[in-house]
Design a protein around this motif. Sequence first.
Motif, PDB file in Angstrom:
ATOM      1  N   ALA A   1       0.810  -1.215   0.000  1.00  0.00           N
ATOM      2  CA  ALA A   1       0.000   0.000   0.000  1.00  0.00           C
ATOM      3  C   ALA A   1       0.846   1.270   0.000  1.00  0.00           C
ATOM      4  O   ALA A   1       0.487   2.271  -0.631  1.00  0.00           O
ATOM      5  CB  ALA A   1      -0.936  -0.001   1.197  1.00  0.00           C
ATOM      6  N   LYS A   2       1.964   1.271   0.705  1.00  0.00           N
ATOM      7  CA  LYS A   2       2.806   2.461   0.757  1.00  0.00           C
ATOM      8  C   LYS A   2       3.450   2.738  -0.597  1.00  0.00           C
ATOM      9  O   LYS A   2       3.537   3.888  -1.042  1.00  0.00           O
ATOM     10  CB  LYS A   2       3.855   2.309   1.855  1.00  0.00           C
ATOM     11  CG  LYS A   2       3.268   2.324   3.262  1.00  0.00           C
ATOM     12  CD  LYS A   2       4.338   2.142   4.316  1.00  0.00           C
ATOM     13  CE  LYS A   2       3.735   2.318   5.720  1.00  0.00           C
ATOM     14  NZ  LYS A   2       2.655   1.356   5.976  1.00  0.00           N
TER      15      LYS A   2
ATOM     16  N   PRO B   1      -1.113   6.537   3.465  1.00  0.00           N
ATOM     17  CA  PRO B   1      -2.339   5.763   3.703  1.00  0.00           C
ATOM     18  C   PRO B   1      -2.309   4.411   3.014  1.00  0.00           C
ATOM     19  O   PRO B   1      -1.533   4.181   2.085  1.00  0.00           O
ATOM     20  CB  PRO B   1      -3.417   6.648   3.083  1.00  0.00           C
ATOM     21  CG  PRO B   1      -2.708   7.318   1.943  1.00  0.00           C
ATOM     22  CD  PRO B   1      -1.302   7.576   2.456  1.00  0.00           C
ATOM     23  N   GLY B   2      -3.171   3.539   3.461  1.00  0.00           N
ATOM     24  CA  GLY B   2      -3.363   2.280   2.754  1.00  0.00           C
ATOM     25  C   GLY B   2      -4.277   2.488   1.565  1.00  0.00           C
ATOM     26  O   GLY B   2      -4.742   3.595   1.292  1.00  0.00           O
ATOM     27  N   ILE B   3      -4.547   1.442   0.830  1.00  0.00           N
ATOM     28  CA  ILE B   3      -5.415   1.527  -0.335  1.00  0.00           C
ATOM     29  C   ILE B   3      -6.864   1.501   0.140  1.00  0.00           C
ATOM     30  O   ILE B   3      -7.250   0.672   0.963  1.00  0.00           O
ATOM     31  CB  ILE B   3      -5.140   0.366  -1.294  1.00  0.00           C
ATOM     32  CG1 ILE B   3      -3.679   0.415  -1.756  1.00  0.00           C
ATOM     33  CG2 ILE B   3      -6.073   0.422  -2.494  1.00  0.00           C
ATOM     34  CD1 ILE B   3      -3.266  -0.753  -2.596  1.00  0.00           C
ATOM     35  N   ILE B   4      -7.664   2.392  -0.378  1.00  0.00           N
ATOM     36  CA  ILE B   4      -9.056   2.510   0.043  1.00  0.00           C
ATOM     37  C   ILE B   4      -9.879   1.346  -0.509  1.00  0.00           C
ATOM     38  O   ILE B   4      -9.879   1.062  -1.700  1.00  0.00           O
ATOM     39  CB  ILE B   4      -9.650   3.839  -0.451  1.00  0.00           C
ATOM     40  CG1 ILE B   4      -8.792   5.009   0.044  1.00  0.00           C
ATOM     41  CG2 ILE B   4     -11.091   3.997  -0.011  1.00  0.00           C
ATOM     42  CD1 ILE B   4      -9.168   6.337  -0.558  1.00  0.00           C
ATOM     43  N   THR B   5     -10.564   0.655   0.369  1.00  0.00           N
ATOM     44  CA  THR B   5     -11.492  -0.406  -0.006  1.00  0.00           C
ATOM     45  C   THR B   5     -10.866  -1.417  -0.948  1.00  0.00           C
ATOM     46  O   THR B   5     -11.361  -1.684  -2.028  1.00  0.00           O
ATOM     47  CB  THR B   5     -12.759   0.185  -0.658  1.00  0.00           C
ATOM     48  OG1 THR B   5     -13.162   1.332   0.084  1.00  0.00           O
ATOM     49  CG2 THR B   5     -13.913  -0.815  -0.635  1.00  0.00           C
ATOM     50  N   LEU B   6      -9.741  -1.954  -0.567  1.00  0.00           N
ATOM     51  CA  LEU B   6      -9.078  -2.956  -1.397  1.00  0.00           C
ATOM     52  C   LEU B   6      -9.311  -4.328  -0.792  1.00  0.00           C
ATOM     53  O   LEU B   6      -8.756  -4.675   0.235  1.00  0.00           O
ATOM     54  CB  LEU B   6      -7.581  -2.686  -1.498  1.00  0.00           C
ATOM     55  CG  LEU B   6      -6.801  -3.692  -2.345  1.00  0.00           C
ATOM     56  CD1 LEU B   6      -7.321  -3.705  -3.773  1.00  0.00           C
ATOM     57  CD2 LEU B   6      -5.330  -3.385  -2.335  1.00  0.00           C
ATOM     58  N   LYS B   7     -10.178  -5.109  -1.400  1.00  0.00           N
ATOM     59  CA  LYS B   7     -10.452  -6.448  -0.922  1.00  0.00           C
ATOM     60  C   LYS B   7     -10.977  -7.280  -2.082  1.00  0.00           C
ATOM     61  O   LYS B   7     -11.372  -6.752  -3.114  1.00  0.00           O
ATOM     62  CB  LYS B   7     -11.470  -6.422   0.215  1.00  0.00           C
ATOM     63  CG  LYS B   7     -12.764  -5.706  -0.103  1.00  0.00           C
ATOM     64  CD  LYS B   7     -13.641  -5.606   1.135  1.00  0.00           C
ATOM     65  CE  LYS B   7     -14.900  -4.813   0.850  1.00  0.00           C
ATOM     66  NZ  LYS B   7     -15.771  -4.695   2.028  1.00  0.00           N
TER      67      LYS B   7
END
Length: 282
Positions: A40-41, A214-220
């Motif tokens: 994510a970074k 931040p991390g990745i938004i809504t990553l699933k």
Amino acid sequence: MTSNVNVLNNVNLDETPLPAPSYNRLPHIDDMKDAASMHAKAHARLLGLIASHGLAEQFSIHLIHKHFDVPEGYVMAYETVRGLDHPDFVLCSPKDPARLANIRGLYFRALPGGKMAAYEYTTESATDMSRDAGFVAKFAQTVMALGVQDVFALTATRFHHGTLTEFEMSDKASTILVNDPTGLPVDSEASTPTDWCATEDYAAYTNAADDSVPGIITLKCLQTRTKQHYNVTCSKTRNGKHYQQRTSTMPGGELWLNGEILTKDTGAFAVISRARALVEAL
């Protein structure tokens, strides 16, 4: 395989057709569903690099993956298909680059020395990118420094706007991408993005400390009831998504998508029929 013309006119973007054995070694989409969230970074920093250079209209980042292998002498290429009896769509299929006069690089992997090499291609036009050579070198060097050269690629001059929905024609080793999935039988609960645009706010993360990135938004990623991926990104940086559901034909000429019949009076039927015919004609 001969060298391709440098359509983008960028000394750091190698558009040479990638040999099939090299392409076929790329990771399958099934093996990459968690790769972006694990980095994510790096994801934020690469988007920040694009944003800080003011190049969000020219470049985005792409999750490195493949859907199918290609035969010897072929590359995977995207083309926009227009028609009066169906909505416009994008067809991605194996093509012989020697038979395409206007093929160019679309997705590029980072190499040492500030270079990047295409692994998927398009027949869509593009602007001259000679002035962006310095940015490409910096992007490639950053990817290598972050150790994500097998995770994130650079999209050079994407040929569409908004979000595309993609699903597979596995018997044709091809995929179809549409702007409007209305009318497609979809059964899904969640998502995995594969292409991200750089919004202005990402510029702040170009050289930020790790604890502020931040991390990745809504990553699933979940699966449909048929165990096939249905990938959607809900992030404001979304650019592409995959409904990797499969089409098939029946002896009576009926078309099925993910186990559900498509009636002949629908746009989905017209799109899939046209796409199949185009691939069969190659």
